[in-house]
Design a protein around this motif. Structure first.
Motif, PDB file in Angstrom:
ATOM      1  N   SER A   1      36.693  29.698  45.305  1.00 36.56           N
ATOM      2  CA  SER A   1      37.093  28.827  44.199  1.00 36.56           C
ATOM      3  C   SER A   1      38.027  29.550  43.236  1.00 36.56           C
ATOM      4  CB  SER A   1      35.847  28.325  43.467  1.00 36.56           C
ATOM      5  OG  SER A   1      36.189  27.566  42.353  1.00 36.56           O
TER       6      SER A   1
ATOM      7  N   GLU B   1      31.507  31.028  48.103  1.00 39.24           N
ATOM      8  CA  GLU B   1      32.196  29.822  47.652  1.00 39.24           C
ATOM      9  C   GLU B   1      32.822  30.018  46.274  1.00 39.24           C
ATOM     10  OE1 GLU B   1      29.993  26.176  48.046  1.00 39.24           O
ATOM     11  OE2 GLU B   1      29.128  26.858  49.923  1.00 39.24           O
ATOM     12  N   LYS B   2      32.124  30.760  45.409  1.00 42.95           N
ATOM     13  CA  LYS B   2      32.653  31.019  44.066  1.00 42.95           C
ATOM     14  C   LYS B   2      33.924  31.865  44.149  1.00 42.95           C
ATOM     15  CE  LYS B   2      31.021  31.973  39.479  1.00 42.95           C
ATOM     16  NZ  LYS B   2      29.862  32.263  38.649  1.00 42.95           N
TER      17      LYS B   2
ATOM     18  N   GLU C   1      41.964  28.693  42.411  1.00 44.45           N
ATOM     19  CA  GLU C   1      42.490  28.548  41.052  1.00 44.45           C
ATOM     20  C   GLU C   1      43.733  29.421  40.871  1.00 44.45           C
ATOM     21  OE1 GLU C   1      39.573  29.140  37.936  1.00 44.45           O
ATOM     22  OE2 GLU C   1      38.101  28.000  39.085  1.00 44.45           O
TER      23      GLU C   1
END
Length: 58
Positions: free
Chosen positions: A6, A2-3, A10
């Protein structure tokens, strides 16, 4: 994962901002074309990673 997704999202947002600026300030469109050539594969990577992540959570 998930990071990672993310961070990629971005990057997509930043590329979208750059594309807007390039569209406003680039007379010949070459810069916008370059940004789009990077953005399209990134969009595909994000889509694929989201799909993989969803499969892992099923």
């Amino acid at each position: 994962m998930e990071k990672s997704i993310s961070h990629l999202i971005e990057a997509q947002c930043e590329l979208a901002k750059l594309a807007e600026l390039a569209e406003k300030f680039s007379a010949d469109g070459d810069l916008l074309e370059l940004i789009e050539s990077v953005k399209q594969p990134l969009d595909l990577v994000v889509s694929r990673m989201r799909s993989i992540d969803a499969d892992l959570h099923d």
